[in-house]
Scaffold this motif. Structure first.
Motif, short mmCIF file in Angstrom:
data_model
loop_
_atom_site.label_atom_id
_atom_site.label_comp_id
_atom_site.label_asym_id
_atom_site.label_seq_id
_atom_site.Cartn_x
_atom_site.Cartn_y
_atom_site.Cartn_z
N LEU A 588 0.83 -1.21 0.00
CA LEU A 588 0.00 0.00 0.00
C LEU A 588 0.86 1.26 0.00
O LEU A 588 0.56 2.24 -0.70
N ALA A 593 -1.02 4.59 -1.87
CA ALA A 593 -2.40 4.59 -1.41
C ALA A 593 -2.57 5.22 -0.04
O ALA A 593 -3.69 5.50 0.38
N CYS A 640 -5.31 7.92 4.93
CA CYS A 640 -5.53 7.92 3.49
C CYS A 640 -6.68 8.85 3.15
O CYS A 640 -7.46 9.25 4.03
N ALA A 645 -8.39 1.55 -2.00
CA ALA A 645 -7.24 0.66 -2.16
C ALA A 645 -7.20 -0.43 -1.10
O ALA A 645 -6.42 -1.39 -1.21
#
Length: 691
Positions: A588, A593, A640, A645
């Motif tokens: 990630l 992300a 985030c 994601a």
């Protein structure tokens, strides 16, 4: 003193009495510190190979490929007993020694890490040790121009009489140009370069292999080496220039057991003759035993062809360093020491270097976990107490003493790991362990330490390259300690295999206990981990408006937690986490992300929020104690902009960054910690040390 059973074994094997020098050599080289008598079979169970491992355990440092044109040299050592007896010089020479270990591979030292463990700071003696140990590390590292980029601080009453000073050093070298420490050619000369030999550090290896007595500070002070970082800086440049000539056949640092240790281990592939009277000295009247066993610092031993001795001498003199041609490599497998024409030692070299008999200790499991006793203190007050605990509070007082930017490679040193720019990529470094958990569950605690360090790297998008370790334990004479040691090493090896991370080197430090305080340290198998990322990232906090997301499963793991430390609540220590989540978060981060990420460790979710999103609003889904203070491994707090994601990944949105305070809500109840209150709690350790 050499144990009576060892002395009798040697007399029987050699069919004669031993000389004074020979006894001193065996006393040090057969010590636990040098011979690993209690741990050799265990250490052989560890996974040491990997596609990037160019040189594994057995040398002064390991060599691991970083790129096609660059390898890292990495090593880890302890200097525990000397740092209690003389905290400033003990810790400083610990830094100097591990730097020379890396230097002996022909590598330029570029970074240091220092996991440190102390008794409680409410005791004046512990504050004294803390202050002078940190100063010794900072002063030495700053003077030689090697940044201390990462560390760990642990606190527990068990370290009051025996603080732990562990140091990791990383260097760089071309993959095809590193040196090794084993001699190559009979007839070659052995050249000693660097500081003059004095009487400091006599018996250091044997001193490191026994527990600390009540009168240790007075009795053992002569066993503590005294360092000179300015000489070390000159030695670094001189050895690197010598290595660049391509004419150095082998090189070794003079560390434990001094010249006797370095020369015998270096020459063990063949044999050696050492002329002790040729060693350049700082003091007059030194005996051959003193010359061979002194652990004076800033000295290196090189193997070179006879025709190249003058060249090495010229380079040494260029840097205002003394040097001596002190011996030669011989084909016969013997270790011979002469002094003014008289032979004072003549031994089978294999017996000296590898002949120490193993120690088999009885093991006895124990059960230390207790039932959880729920604290009645309000949650907000508990939160402030956890944040003020020295293992959670900021370490500014320490980090301010270290020059972290020298050499201009350091990109980030805050957050979860240090990031250094190297060969257009990122070298990412982490260190430490949790002795509170390893005490309660040695196998699980050690396995989770591997996961924890890999998690720190994952938050910066880095793959682990290798592990080094420092296995700090009390005396294995006690069956419970021998069991801790065995279970910890097995947990380390099993998780390293599971995550495919080779263990390329390390150190064992036993007998860490104190007669004065009647304490034994908790098992503290501290790790150093190096990783690589193609992209150079700086650790960041969450931005206003970011979603705060918890990845991973939380369990009621309070045993050995900071909540346990401040309340005595007890509870179960964490089980082994699923290491698969580490790769998930790493991917990630690499995919961009996440705007920020930190793993959950000491202090649980509360500490992670204070670090990543100190102004935010969070809503808990269950028991606030479990949600805020549990220290289950394999969990991450990430920030985030959206959660698209994270589809298919176990996660829970718990809040949003931004606002005027850290506000926590659950089941219709809430509390807030203002920025001023947060600052007051997190600066507790700094205030204690400054005043």
């Amino acid at each position: 003193m050499l144990p009576a059973q060892d002395l009798e074994l040697l007399r029987t094997t050699l069919q004669r009495d031993l000389t004074e020098v020979e006894i001193a050599c065996f006393e040090n080289l057969w010590s636990e510190h040098c011979s690993y008598r209690s741990t050799r079979p265990l250490l052989k169970t560890l996974p040491t190979e990997g596609p990037d491992v160019l040189l594994g355990p057995g040398d002064d440092a390991a060599i691991v490929r970083f790129s096609e044109t660059c390898a890292i040299a990495i090593g880890m050592e302890s200097h525990n007993h000397p740092s209690y007896v003389d905290p400033y010089d003990g810790s400083a020479t610990g830094v100097g020694g591990i730097v020379r270990d890396v230097l002996s591979m022909g590598a330029r030292p570029i970074a240091l890490m220092d996991p440190l463990y102390f008794g409680a700071l409410d005791a004046e003696k512990n504050r004294y040790l803390f202050e002078h140990i940190v100063s010794g590390i900072g002063d030495y590292g700053n003077c030689i121009g090697v940044p201390v980029v990462r560390g760990e601080l642990g606190f527990d009453p068990c370290y009051a009489g025996n603080p732990l000073v562990n140091v990791v050093c990383v260097g760089t070298v071309r993959p095809d140009r590193f040196l090794t420490a084993r001699v190559k050619k009979p007839g070659a000369r052995l050249v000693l370069v660097g500081a003059s030999t004095g009487r400091d550090g006599l018996g250091g290896a044997s001193f490191a292999s026994r527990d600390l007595a009540e009168d240790a500070e007075a009795e053992d002070r002569p066993s503590v080496q005294v360092g000179d970082p300015f000489t070390e800086k000159l030695l670094i440049e001189a050895i690197l220039e010598m290595a660049e000539t391509g004419k150095v056949l082998a090189c070794r640092d003079l560390g434990a057991a001094g010249l006797a240790g370095a020369s015998s281990e270096m020459a063990s592939t063949f044999g050696a003759v050492i002329h002790a009277d040729r060693v350049h000295l700082r003091e007059t009247g030194m005996t051959p035993r003193e010359i061979m066993l002194a652990e004076s610092q800033e000295r290196m031993l090189l193997e070179v062809e006879a025709d190249d001795v003058a060249l090495m001498g010229a380079i040494a003199e260029k840097y205002d360093l003394r040097w001596s041609d002190i011996g030669e490599v011989i084909a016969e497998p013997r270790y011979i020491v002469t002094f003014h024409g008289e032979t004072v030692a003549d031994l089978p070299i294999d017996l000296l270097v590898a002949g120490a008999p193993l120690c088999a200790w009885e093991t006895r499991p124990y059960q230390a976990e207790t039932a959880f006793a729920r604290p009645i203190t309000p949650v907000r007050e508990l939160a402030l107490r956890v944040l003020a605990h020295p293992e959670v509070a900021r370490k500014d007082w320490v980090s301010e003493q270290y020059d972290k930017d020298v050499q201009l490679r350091t990109v980030s040193h805050r957050g979860d790991a240090a990031v250094l720019r190297l060969e257009g990529a990122a070298l990412v470094l982490s260190c430490g362990c949790n002795p509170h958990h390893t005490y309660l569950k040695p196998y699980e605690g050690m396995a989770n330490a591997v996961i924890e360090n890999a998690s720190n790297l994952a938050c910066l998008g880095a793959d682990p390259l290798c592990i080094v370790n420092c296995l700090n334990f009390a005396s294995p004479v006690h069956p419970e300690i021998a069991w801790q040691l065995e279970r910890s090493v097995l947990g380390l090896g099993d998780m390293a295999r599971r995550m495919a991370i080779p263990i390329v080197g390390g150190n064992v430090s036993l007998y860490n206990e104190s007669d004065e305080f009647e304490t034994q340290i908790k098992p503290t198998p501290s790790l150093g981990m190096a990783g690589r990322s193609d992209e150079v990232r700086r650790w960041t906090t969450a931005g206003d408006g970011d979603l705060l997301v918890l990845i991973g499963t939380t369990m009621p793991d309070f045993g050995g937690s900071v909540l346990d430390a401040v309340t005595g609540c007890g509870g179960m220590a964490p089980a082994i986490a699923d290491p698969g989540v580490v790769a998930t978060v790493r991917n990630l981060v690499r995919a961009g992300a996440l705007t920020a990420a930190t793993d959950l460790s000491r202090g649980g979710l509360l500490a992670a929020l204070a670090k990543l999103a100190p102004r935010s609003t969070v809503e808990l889904a269950g028991d606030p104690l479990e949600e805020l203070f549990s220290e289950t491994y394999g969990r991450f707090l990430v920030a985030c902009r959206d959660v698209s994601a994270l589809a298919g990944i176990e996660h829970r949105v718990i809040g949003r960054a931004g606002g005027d305070a850290l506000t926590v809500t659950w089941d219709g109840t809430s509390f807030a910690i203002t920025p001023d209150e947060l600052e007051a709690a997190l600066s507790t350790t700094t205030r204690i040390m400054r005043y």
